[in-house]
Design a protein around this motif. Structure first.
Motif, PDB file in Angstrom:
ATOM      1  N   ILE A 260       0.637  13.220  -2.224  1.00 43.27           N
ATOM      2  CA  ILE A 260       0.356  13.229  -0.785  1.00 43.27           C
ATOM      3  C   ILE A 260      -1.050  12.668  -0.580  1.00 43.27           C
ATOM      4  CG2 ILE A 260      -0.056  14.668   1.243  1.00 43.27           C
ATOM      5  CD1 ILE A 260       2.104  16.525   0.361  1.00 43.27           C
ATOM      6  N   ARG A 261      -1.148  11.645   0.238  1.00 46.26           N
ATOM      7  CA  ARG A 261      -2.450  11.055   0.569  1.00 46.26           C
ATOM      8  C   ARG A 261      -2.822  11.451   1.993  1.00 46.26           C
ATOM      9  NH1 ARG A 261      -3.800   7.524  -3.425  1.00 46.26           N
ATOM     10  NH2 ARG A 261      -2.062   6.673  -4.659  1.00 46.26           N
ATOM     11  N   LEU A 262      -4.066  11.866   2.161  1.00 45.47           N
ATOM     12  CA  LEU A 262      -4.538  12.344   3.463  1.00 45.47           C
ATOM     13  C   LEU A 262      -5.710  11.511   3.961  1.00 45.47           C
ATOM     14  CD1 LEU A 262      -4.668  16.157   2.612  1.00 45.47           C
ATOM     15  CD2 LEU A 262      -2.917  15.038   4.005  1.00 45.47           C
ATOM     16  N   GLN A 263      -5.702  11.229   5.256  1.00 46.98           N
ATOM     17  CA  GLN A 263      -6.874  10.694   5.941  1.00 46.98           C
ATOM     18  C   GLN A 263      -7.282  11.758   6.953  1.00 46.98           C
ATOM     19  OE1 GLN A 263      -8.147   7.759   4.873  1.00 46.98           O
ATOM     20  NE2 GLN A 263      -9.972   8.233   6.081  1.00 46.98           N
ATOM     21  N   LEU A 264      -8.488  12.315   6.790  1.00 43.74           N
ATOM     22  CA  LEU A 264      -8.909  13.484   7.552  1.00 43.74           C
ATOM     23  C   LEU A 264      -9.936  13.124   8.620  1.00 43.74           C
ATOM     24  CD1 LEU A 264      -9.321  15.605   4.356  1.00 43.74           C
ATOM     25  CD2 LEU A 264      -7.546  16.016   6.057  1.00 43.74           C
ATOM     26  N   ARG A 265      -9.998  13.959   9.652  1.00 50.84           N
ATOM     27  CA  ARG A 265     -11.040  13.792  10.670  1.00 50.84           C
ATOM     28  C   ARG A 265     -12.258  14.648  10.344  1.00 50.84           C
ATOM     29  NH1 ARG A 265      -6.273  14.287  13.867  1.00 50.84           N
ATOM     30  NH2 ARG A 265      -5.698  12.301  14.854  1.00 50.84           N
TER      31      ARG A 265
END
Length: 335
Positions: A260-265
Motif C-alpha cells: 500500500i502506497r500512501l500520499q499524506l497531507r
C-alpha cells in the motif's frame, strides 16, 4: 507426432533434453584416472515441458540462469534435437530444419550476432535476402518499414564494427526479421542496452507482432521487457515448467502480501504505521507498507479513516520477488 491443431502455432508435449557430462577428480592423478576409467553422469536440462501457443500470442519465458530457457528455444528452432517429447512449430518438426520451416521462424540471441563484422549492415541484409529468397519488392517494402521504425537511415552503410551496441542490436533485429517470420524466438534481445534503446526495441517487437500477427516467445532478465510485451508468462525452473498464466495470476501466487502506497497531507512516523502493516518506509509525506493479501481492503479502509490521506494505491509485489519465491516451488501452476 501429435497433429498441430488449427489454433496452435507452437505445440510442445513432454519436451526433454538430457546431456551426458564427463566427471574427473582434480589434479594430474585425477586426469590419469579419467583417461583410463572415464566417469559420466546424465544431466536433465529440460524435463517434461508442455505448452501450446496461439498464433499472434506474445509469451514471456522466464526463469533463473541455467533453468533451461535457452535449451528449450534451441530445440524449438531446431538447433538442438530433443531427447524425448514432441514439438511442432508453424506446422513443422523443428529437428528436420526444412527450408519452409526456416523461412517461418527466427531466433535472436542478444549475446550472439549474425551480421558480418567488417561489412556494412546493408550487405548482411542483402545476403539474407538471397538466402531466404525474398522478392525484391517485398525486400524494399520491408526495408522501408524497418528503417522508419528503427531509425536505421544513418547506420546501414557503416561497418558493423563501428556501430554502437544499440545500433548493432537494431540491425540484428532487422536482419533476423527481414524474411517476415511467423514465429519469433527472442533470447535476451535487450541485454546490455540502455533504457531508451530497450524501449525502442520493445516498440519495434510490439509493432512487428501487431503488423504481421507473429507468435513471440521472449526471454529476458529485464522485467520491463516482459511486462511491456507479454500477457502470458511461462516460468521454468530446473528444467520444469512451474507456472503458466498471466502476470496478474503470477503475482497472485506470492505467499507474501501487497504493498500500500500512501500520499499524506500530514506527516506520520513509522511507529504510527506499524499498527497497519510491516516493511514500512516513510519519506516526508510519502509512505509505503506491506499488508497481508487477505486483509488489503480492511487495512486500506482503516488507513483512510485514521490518517489524513491524499492518495492511496495498492500494488502487487515486484514480479522479480514473486519469481524468486516461485523458483523454490516444484508444483505446476496453471491459469
Amino acid at each position: 507426432m501429435t497433429t498441430l491443431t488449427p489454433d496452435a502455432s507452437v505445440r510442445v508435449r513432454d519436451l526433454r533434453k538430457q546431456y551426458v557430462v564427463h566427471e574427473k577428480e582434480p589434479g594430474f592423478l585425477g586426469s590419469l584416472k579419467g583417461f583410463v576409467n572415464r566417469k559420466t553422469r546424465a544431466v536433465e536440462a529440460v524435463r517434461g515441458v508442455s505448452f501450446d501457443l496461439a498464433p499472434g500470442e506474445v509469451v514471456g519465458f522466464l526463469g533463473p540462469n541455467g533453468a533451461g530457457k535457452t535449451t528449450t528455444l534451441k530445440m524449438l528452432s531446431g538447433l538442438l534435437h530433443p531427447s524425448g517429447g514432441e514439438v511442432r512449430v508453424a506446422g513443422f518438426e523443428p529437428r528436420r530444419r526444412e527450408a519452409a520451416f526456416l523461412k517461418s521462424i527466427t531466433l535472436v540471441m542478444g549475446q550472439k550476432q549474425q551480421l558480418l563484422w567488417d561489412l556494412p549492415a546493408l550487405d548482411s541484409f542483402l545476403v539474407n535476402q538471397a538466402i531466404y529468397e525474398i522478392p525484391d519488392m517485398q525486400y524494399r517494402e520491408t526495408m522501408r518499414e524497418f528503417t522508419d521504425v528503427l531509425d536505421l537511415g544513418g547506420i546501414l552503410k557503416k561497418q558493423v564494427r563501428k556501430l554502437s551496441l544499440g545500433e548493432r542490436m537494431k540491425c540484428e533485429l532487422a536482419a533476423a526479421l527481414l524474411h517476415r517470420p511467423r514465429v519469433l524466438f527472442l533470447d535476451e534481445p535487450t541485454i546490455g542496452l540502455d533504457v531508451n534503446m530497450q524501449e525502442s526495441v520493445r516498440a519495434f517487437i510490439r509493432d512487428y507482432n501487431e503488423r504481421y500477427g507473429a507468435t513471440v516467445i521472449l526471454t529476458s532478465h529485464y522485467m520491463a521487457d516482459v511486462t511491456a510485451l507479454a500477457r502470458r508468462i511461462l516460468v521454468i525452473d530446473q528444467g520444469q515448467l512451474v507456472f503458466d498464466g498471466d502476470l496478474a495470476r503470477l503475482a497472485g501466487q506470492a505467499r507474501g502480501g501487497k504493498t500500500i502506497r500512501l500520499q499524506l497531507r500530514q506527516p506520520v512516523t513509522a511507529a504510527q504505521l506499524a499498527h497497519y502493516g510491516s516493511d514500512i518506509r516513510v519519506d516526508g509525506l510519502s509512505a509505503e507498507l506491506t499488508v497481508p493479501r487477505a486483509e488489503v481492503s480492511a487495512r486500506a479502509a482503516r488507513l483512510l479513516a485514521d490518517l489524513d490521506v491524499a492518495d492511496l494505491t495498492v500494488e502487487d509485489p515486484p514480479i522479480e520477488a514473486v519469481m524468486a519465491e516461485l523458483f523454490g516451488r516444484k508444483e505446476i501452476v496453471s491459469g
